[in-house]
Design a protein around this motif. Structure first.
Motif, PDB file in Angstrom:
ATOM      1  N   SER A   1       9.712  -9.612 -20.262  1.00 46.09           N
ATOM      2  CA  SER A   1      10.941 -10.240 -19.771  1.00 46.09           C
ATOM      3  C   SER A   1      11.983  -9.208 -19.332  1.00 46.09           C
ATOM      4  CB  SER A   1      11.528 -11.175 -20.825  1.00 46.09           C
ATOM      5  OG  SER A   1      11.881 -10.462 -21.988  1.00 46.09           O
ATOM      6  N   LYS A   2      12.066  -8.072 -20.016  1.00 45.05           N
ATOM      7  CA  LYS A   2      13.031  -7.040 -19.616  1.00 45.05           C
ATOM      8  C   LYS A   2      12.681  -6.489 -18.231  1.00 45.05           C
ATOM      9  CE  LYS A   2      14.446  -5.511 -24.197  1.00 45.05           C
ATOM     10  NZ  LYS A   2      14.501  -4.394 -25.134  1.00 45.05           N
ATOM     11  N   TRP A   3      11.420  -6.215 -18.024  1.00 47.10           N
ATOM     12  CA  TRP A   3      10.958  -5.698 -16.731  1.00 47.10           C
ATOM     13  C   TRP A   3      11.215  -6.736 -15.636  1.00 47.10           C
ATOM     14  CZ3 TRP A   3       9.708  -1.492 -14.193  1.00 47.10           C
ATOM     15  CH2 TRP A   3       8.998  -1.598 -13.004  1.00 47.10           C
ATOM     16  N   ARG A   4      10.901  -7.992 -15.919  1.00 52.33           N
ATOM     17  CA  ARG A   4      11.088  -9.059 -14.951  1.00 52.33           C
ATOM     18  C   ARG A   4      12.572  -9.180 -14.576  1.00 52.33           C
ATOM     19  NH1 ARG A   4       8.252 -12.583 -17.517  1.00 52.33           N
ATOM     20  NH2 ARG A   4       9.979 -13.621 -18.534  1.00 52.33           N
ATOM     21  N   ASP A   5      13.471  -9.071 -15.578  1.00 47.66           N
ATOM     22  CA  ASP A   5      14.909  -9.128 -15.311  1.00 47.66           C
ATOM     23  C   ASP A   5      15.357  -7.963 -14.437  1.00 47.66           C
ATOM     24  OD1 ASP A   5      15.134 -11.446 -16.781  1.00 47.66           O
ATOM     25  OD2 ASP A   5      15.943 -10.449 -18.575  1.00 47.66           O
ATOM     26  N   LYS A   6      14.824  -6.765 -14.690  1.00 46.97           N
ATOM     27  CA  LYS A   6      15.167  -5.601 -13.872  1.00 46.97           C
ATOM     28  C   LYS A   6      14.746  -5.813 -12.423  1.00 46.97           C
ATOM     29  CE  LYS A   6      15.015  -1.925 -17.319  1.00 46.97           C
ATOM     30  NZ  LYS A   6      14.329  -0.693 -17.723  1.00 46.97           N
ATOM     31  N   ILE A   7      13.544  -6.334 -12.231  1.00 49.27           N
ATOM     32  CA  ILE A   7      13.028  -6.574 -10.878  1.00 49.27           C
ATOM     33  C   ILE A   7      13.882  -7.620 -10.169  1.00 49.27           C
ATOM     34  CG2 ILE A   7      11.077  -7.531  -9.563  1.00 49.27           C
ATOM     35  CD1 ILE A   7      10.678  -4.646 -10.487  1.00 49.27           C
ATOM     36  N   MET A   8      14.249  -8.681 -10.878  1.00 44.22           N
ATOM     37  CA  MET A   8      15.075  -9.722 -10.269  1.00 44.22           C
ATOM     38  C   MET A   8      16.456  -9.179  -9.899  1.00 44.22           C
ATOM     39  SD  MET A   8      13.953 -13.062 -12.466  1.00 44.22           S
ATOM     40  CE  MET A   8      14.970 -14.194 -11.554  1.00 44.22           C
ATOM     41  N   ASP A   9      17.036  -8.345 -10.751  1.00 46.50           N
ATOM     42  CA  ASP A   9      18.322  -7.718 -10.444  1.00 46.50           C
ATOM     43  C   ASP A   9      18.207  -6.828  -9.207  1.00 46.50           C
ATOM     44  OD1 ASP A   9      19.549  -8.949 -12.580  1.00 46.50           O
ATOM     45  OD2 ASP A   9      19.463  -7.183 -13.894  1.00 46.50           O
ATOM     46  N   TYR A  10      17.132  -6.065  -9.144  1.00 47.42           N
ATOM     47  CA  TYR A  10      16.898  -5.171  -8.008  1.00 47.42           C
ATOM     48  C   TYR A  10      16.758  -5.979  -6.709  1.00 47.42           C
ATOM     49  CZ  TYR A  10      14.621  -1.727  -5.033  1.00 47.42           C
ATOM     50  OH  TYR A  10      14.294  -0.899  -3.999  1.00 47.42           O
ATOM     51  N   GLU A  11      15.983  -7.056  -6.749  1.00 47.19           N
ATOM     52  CA  GLU A  11      15.802  -7.889  -5.557  1.00 47.19           C
ATOM     53  C   GLU A  11      17.132  -8.507  -5.126  1.00 47.19           C
ATOM     54  OE1 GLU A  11      12.750 -10.627  -6.782  1.00 47.19           O
ATOM     55  OE2 GLU A  11      11.154  -9.286  -6.124  1.00 47.19           O
ATOM     56  N   THR A  12      17.944  -8.922  -6.077  1.00 43.96           N
ATOM     57  CA  THR A  12      19.253  -9.497  -5.763  1.00 43.96           C
ATOM     58  C   THR A  12      20.140  -8.467  -5.084  1.00 43.96           C
ATOM     59  OG1 THR A  12      19.093 -11.012  -7.648  1.00 43.96           O
ATOM     60  CG2 THR A  12      21.290 -10.621  -6.746  1.00 43.96           C
ATOM     61  N   ARG A  13      20.154  -7.235  -5.611  1.00 40.75           N
ATOM     62  CA  ARG A  13      20.957  -6.162  -4.994  1.00 40.75           C
ATOM     63  C   ARG A  13      20.482  -5.871  -3.577  1.00 40.75           C
ATOM     64  NH1 ARG A  13      20.482  -3.592 -10.003  1.00 40.75           N
ATOM     65  NH2 ARG A  13      19.047  -2.080  -9.126  1.00 40.75           N
ATOM     66  N   LEU A  14      19.177  -5.861  -3.363  1.00 37.33           N
ATOM     67  CA  LEU A  14      18.647  -5.616  -2.019  1.00 37.33           C
ATOM     68  C   LEU A  14      19.113  -6.699  -1.045  1.00 37.33           C
ATOM     69  CD1 LEU A  14      14.950  -4.483  -2.618  1.00 37.33           C
ATOM     70  CD2 LEU A  14      16.839  -3.110  -1.757  1.00 37.33           C
ATOM     71  N   LEU A  15      19.062  -7.941  -1.478  1.00 40.79           N
ATOM     72  CA  LEU A  15      19.496  -9.035  -0.614  1.00 40.79           C
ATOM     73  C   LEU A  15      20.989  -8.936  -0.310  1.00 40.79           C
ATOM     74  CD1 LEU A  15      17.494 -12.023  -2.135  1.00 40.79           C
ATOM     75  CD2 LEU A  15      17.123 -10.925   0.081  1.00 40.79           C
TER      76      LEU A  15
ATOM     77  N   GLU B   1      22.821  -6.150  -0.284  1.00 43.65           N
ATOM     78  CA  GLU B   1      23.027  -5.013   0.615  1.00 43.65           C
ATOM     79  C   GLU B   1      22.651  -5.384   2.043  1.00 43.65           C
ATOM     80  OE1 GLU B   1      20.969  -1.597  -0.904  1.00 43.65           O
ATOM     81  OE2 GLU B   1      22.125  -1.589  -2.759  1.00 43.65           O
ATOM     82  N   LYS B   2      21.566  -6.138   2.182  1.00 47.80           N
ATOM     83  CA  LYS B   2      21.134  -6.564   3.514  1.00 47.80           C
ATOM     84  C   LYS B   2      22.201  -7.447   4.140  1.00 47.80           C
ATOM     85  CE  LYS B   2      17.396  -8.939   5.906  1.00 47.80           C
ATOM     86  NZ  LYS B   2      16.159  -9.686   5.759  1.00 47.80           N
ATOM     87  N   LYS B   3      22.747  -8.359   3.349  1.00 45.14           N
ATOM     88  CA  LYS B   3      23.794  -9.260   3.845  1.00 45.14           C
ATOM     89  C   LYS B   3      25.029  -8.466   4.248  1.00 45.14           C
ATOM     90  CE  LYS B   3      26.665 -13.163   2.516  1.00 45.14           C
ATOM     91  NZ  LYS B   3      27.090 -14.034   1.439  1.00 45.14           N
ATOM     92  N   GLU B   4      25.446  -7.507   3.398  1.00 46.93           N
ATOM     93  CA  GLU B   4      26.615  -6.684   3.701  1.00 46.93           C
ATOM     94  C   GLU B   4      26.386  -5.861   4.962  1.00 46.93           C
ATOM     95  OE1 GLU B   4      27.395  -4.402   0.187  1.00 46.93           O
ATOM     96  OE2 GLU B   4      27.914  -6.182  -0.980  1.00 46.93           O
ATOM     97  N   GLY B   5      25.212  -5.298   5.100  1.00 46.35           N
ATOM     98  CA  GLY B   5      24.893  -4.506   6.288  1.00 46.35           C
ATOM     99  C   GLY B   5      24.923  -5.348   7.546  1.00 46.35           C
ATOM    100  N   LYS B   6      24.436  -6.580   7.434  1.00 47.97           N
ATOM    101  CA  LYS B   6      24.430  -7.479   8.580  1.00 47.97           C
ATOM    102  C   LYS B   6      25.856  -7.840   8.974  1.00 47.97           C
ATOM    103  CE  LYS B   6      22.361 -11.806  10.141  1.00 47.97           C
ATOM    104  NZ  LYS B   6      21.542 -12.954   9.764  1.00 47.97           N
ATOM    105  N   GLU B   7      26.705  -8.083   7.972  1.00 43.87           N
ATOM    106  CA  GLU B   7      28.103  -8.420   8.263  1.00 43.87           C
ATOM    107  C   GLU B   7      28.820  -7.239   8.901  1.00 43.87           C
ATOM    108  OE1 GLU B   7      32.026  -9.608   5.747  1.00 43.87           O
ATOM    109  OE2 GLU B   7      30.237 -10.838   5.404  1.00 43.87           O
ATOM    110  N   GLU B   8      28.583  -6.034   8.416  1.00 41.61           N
ATOM    111  CA  GLU B   8      29.199  -4.844   9.001  1.00 41.61           C
ATOM    112  C   GLU B   8      28.769  -4.670  10.457  1.00 41.61           C
ATOM    113  OE1 GLU B   8      28.281  -1.495   6.511  1.00 41.61           O
ATOM    114  OE2 GLU B   8      29.361  -2.339   4.812  1.00 41.61           O
ATOM    115  N   ALA B   9      27.503  -4.930  10.733  1.00 42.64           N
ATOM    116  CA  ALA B   9      27.003  -4.814  12.105  1.00 42.64           C
ATOM    117  C   ALA B   9      27.643  -5.880  12.992  1.00 42.64           C
ATOM    118  CB  ALA B   9      25.482  -4.956  12.120  1.00 42.64           C
ATOM    119  N   THR B  10      27.820  -7.075  12.458  1.00 39.22           N
ATOM    120  CA  THR B  10      28.464  -8.145  13.222  1.00 39.22           C
ATOM    121  C   THR B  10      29.902  -7.768  13.556  1.00 39.22           C
ATOM    122  OG1 THR B  10      27.077  -9.827  12.168  1.00 39.22           O
ATOM    123  CG2 THR B  10      29.111 -10.593  13.192  1.00 39.22           C
TER     124      THR B  10
END
Length: 103
Positions: A33-47, A49-58
């Protein structure tokens, strides 16, 4: 190659010791469960960052558009009207006015 596809799709694979090891390791990580939580946190941060990058480009694109419309003789009122039509669902009128000041 098909064994790898099966492994990725979480189907049992028993081709050799490497696939057995990988399958066992994947199961261990999925059950932790600890590993799974870390992976989910990482995926959330990636999403995020992608959203922020897209907004900056817009925003950067908006500023270029504003400059180009000014070069072609558009008034601030005309430009703001166009921005509200095209980007009013993403930005408030006040934000669009600020972009015009920055451009």
């Amino acid at each position: 190659m098909l064994g790898l596809v099966d492994l990725i799709n979480d189907r049992p694979v028993h081709l050799n010791k490497y696939f057995d090891w990988a399958q066992k390791k994947i199961k261990e990580l999925n059950d932790d469960s600890k590993w799974r939580d870390k992976i989910m946190d990482y995926e959330t941060r990636l999403l995020e960052e992608k959203k922020e990058g897209k907004e900056e480009a817009t925003i950067a694109g908006l500023k270029k558009l504003i400059s180009a419309l000014r070069d072609f003789g558009g008034t601030n009122q005309q430009i703001l009207h166009r921005l509200e039509i095209d980007y009013g669902d993403q930005f408030t009128k006040k934000e669009l006015e600020n972009f015009m000041k920055q451009a």
